[in-house]
Write a protein that holds these residues in place. Structure first.
Motif, PDB file in Angstrom:
ATOM      1  N   TYR A  14     -21.133   7.180   6.370  1.00  0.00           N
ATOM      2  CA  TYR A  14     -22.018   5.648   6.383  1.00  0.00           C
ATOM      3  C   TYR A  14     -21.857   5.459   7.773  1.00  0.00           C
ATOM      4  O   TYR A  14     -23.041   5.050   8.359  1.00  0.00           O
ATOM      5  N   ILE A  15     -20.873   5.424   8.600  1.00  0.00           N
ATOM      6  CA  ILE A  15     -21.031   4.832   9.911  1.00  0.00           C
ATOM      7  C   ILE A  15     -21.865   5.658  10.780  1.00  0.00           C
ATOM      8  O   ILE A  15     -22.573   5.406  11.471  1.00  0.00           O
ATOM      9  N   GLU A  16     -21.660   7.211  10.614  1.00  0.00           N
ATOM     10  CA  GLU A  16     -22.517   7.980  11.513  1.00  0.00           C
ATOM     11  C   GLU A  16     -24.142   8.147  10.983  1.00  0.00           C
ATOM     12  O   GLU A  16     -24.768   8.032  11.988  1.00  0.00           O
ATOM     13  N   GLN A  17     -24.511   7.724   9.646  1.00  0.00           N
ATOM     14  CA  GLN A  17     -25.817   7.722   9.287  1.00  0.00           C
ATOM     15  C   GLN A  17     -26.191   6.307   9.969  1.00  0.00           C
ATOM     16  O   GLN A  17     -27.455   6.108  10.556  1.00  0.00           O
ATOM     17  N   ALA A  18     -25.298   5.192  10.028  1.00  0.00           N
ATOM     18  CA  ALA A  18     -25.854   3.900  10.748  1.00  0.00           C
ATOM     19  C   ALA A  18     -26.173   4.074  12.311  1.00  0.00           C
ATOM     20  O   ALA A  18     -27.016   3.541  12.558  1.00  0.00           O
ATOM     21  N   LYS A  19     -25.253   4.822  12.818  1.00  0.00           N
ATOM     22  CA  LYS A  19     -25.302   5.247  14.226  1.00  0.00           C
ATOM     23  C   LYS A  19     -26.776   5.983  14.230  1.00  0.00           C
ATOM     24  O   LYS A  19     -27.660   5.554  15.345  1.00  0.00           O
ATOM     25  N   ARG A  20     -26.822   7.011  13.712  1.00  0.00           N
ATOM     26  CA  ARG A  20     -28.252   7.737  13.785  1.00  0.00           C
ATOM     27  C   ARG A  20     -29.512   6.751  13.582  1.00  0.00           C
ATOM     28  O   ARG A  20     -30.552   6.789  14.217  1.00  0.00           O
ATOM     29  N   HIS A  21     -29.295   5.831  12.457  1.00  0.00           N
ATOM     30  CA  HIS A  21     -30.339   4.869  12.277  1.00  0.00           C
ATOM     31  C   HIS A  21     -30.700   3.995  13.547  1.00  0.00           C
ATOM     32  O   HIS A  21     -31.899   3.748  13.829  1.00  0.00           O
ATOM     33  N   ILE A  22     -29.686   3.430  14.083  1.00  0.00           N
ATOM     34  CA  ILE A  22     -29.769   2.487  15.150  1.00  0.00           C
ATOM     35  C   ILE A  22     -30.519   3.320  16.443  1.00  0.00           C
ATOM     36  O   ILE A  22     -31.163   2.762  17.145  1.00  0.00           O
ATOM     37  N   THR A  23     -29.907   4.535  16.551  1.00  0.00           N
ATOM     38  CA  THR A  23     -30.582   5.185  17.739  1.00  0.00           C
ATOM     39  C   THR A  23     -31.749   5.373  17.474  1.00  0.00           C
ATOM     40  O   THR A  23     -32.737   5.394  18.523  1.00  0.00           O
ATOM     41  N   CYS A  24     -32.472   5.819  16.268  1.00  0.00           N
ATOM     42  CA  CYS A  24     -33.923   6.026  15.961  1.00  0.00           C
ATOM     43  C   CYS A  24     -34.563   4.755  16.099  1.00  0.00           C
ATOM     44  O   CYS A  24     -35.761   4.920  16.953  1.00  0.00           O
ATOM     45  N   ASN A  26     -33.738   2.259  18.277  1.00  0.00           N
ATOM     46  CA  ASN A  26     -33.836   2.020  19.630  1.00  0.00           C
ATOM     47  C   ASN A  26     -34.873   2.878  20.120  1.00  0.00           C
ATOM     48  O   ASN A  26     -35.899   2.227  21.265  1.00  0.00           O
ATOM     49  N   GLU A  27     -34.872   4.380  19.958  1.00  0.00           N
ATOM     50  CA  GLU A  27     -36.080   5.308  20.636  1.00  0.00           C
ATOM     51  C   GLU A  27     -37.314   4.529  20.266  1.00  0.00           C
ATOM     52  O   GLU A  27     -38.458   4.720  20.943  1.00  0.00           O
ATOM     53  N   ALA A  28     -37.604   4.410  18.939  1.00  0.00           N
ATOM     54  CA  ALA A  28     -38.975   3.758  18.519  1.00  0.00           C
ATOM     55  C   ALA A  28     -39.336   2.438  19.320  1.00  0.00           C
ATOM     56  O   ALA A  28     -40.516   2.288  19.517  1.00  0.00           O
ATOM     57  N   THR A  29     -38.432   1.761  19.357  1.00  0.00           N
ATOM     58  CA  THR A  29     -38.585   0.252  20.133  1.00  0.00           C
ATOM     59  C   THR A  29     -39.086   0.630  21.608  1.00  0.00           C
ATOM     60  O   THR A  29     -40.087   0.186  22.134  1.00  0.00           O
ATOM     61  N   GLU A  30     -38.269   1.492  22.248  1.00  0.00           N
ATOM     62  CA  GLU A  30     -38.636   1.920  23.495  1.00  0.00           C
ATOM     63  C   GLU A  30     -40.116   2.612  23.697  1.00  0.00           C
ATOM     64  O   GLU A  30     -40.781   2.290  24.505  1.00  0.00           O
ATOM     65  N   GLN A  31     -40.417   3.423  22.933  1.00  0.00           N
ATOM     66  CA  GLN A  31     -41.618   4.160  22.739  1.00  0.00           C
ATOM     67  C   GLN A  31     -42.671   3.180  22.599  1.00  0.00           C
ATOM     68  O   GLN A  31     -43.742   3.027  23.174  1.00  0.00           O
TER      69      GLN A  31
END
Length: 59
Positions: A14-24, A26-31
């Protein structure tokens, strides 16, 4: 209630999935920000050119 219950493996997953979601996110926001910056800059440049053209024509 925890979404992963008391299972340690499920908690880690669950924690790893949450990290991937947050990374995604952040990347979408940056774009999105980069795109918005380009659009705003293009609109600003167009407005400046339009204004300068009016000034040159004596409007």
């Amino acid at each position: 209630m925890r979404p992963y219950g008391s299972d340690r493996y499920a908690q880690q997953a669950y924690i790893e999935q949450a990290k991937r979601h947050i990374t995604c996110l952040n990347e979408a926001t940056e774009q999105d920000l980069k795109y918005a910056e380009k659009v705003i800059l293009a609109g600003h440049e167009e407005a400046v050119e339009e204004f300068l053209a009016e000034v040159r024509q004596g409007r």
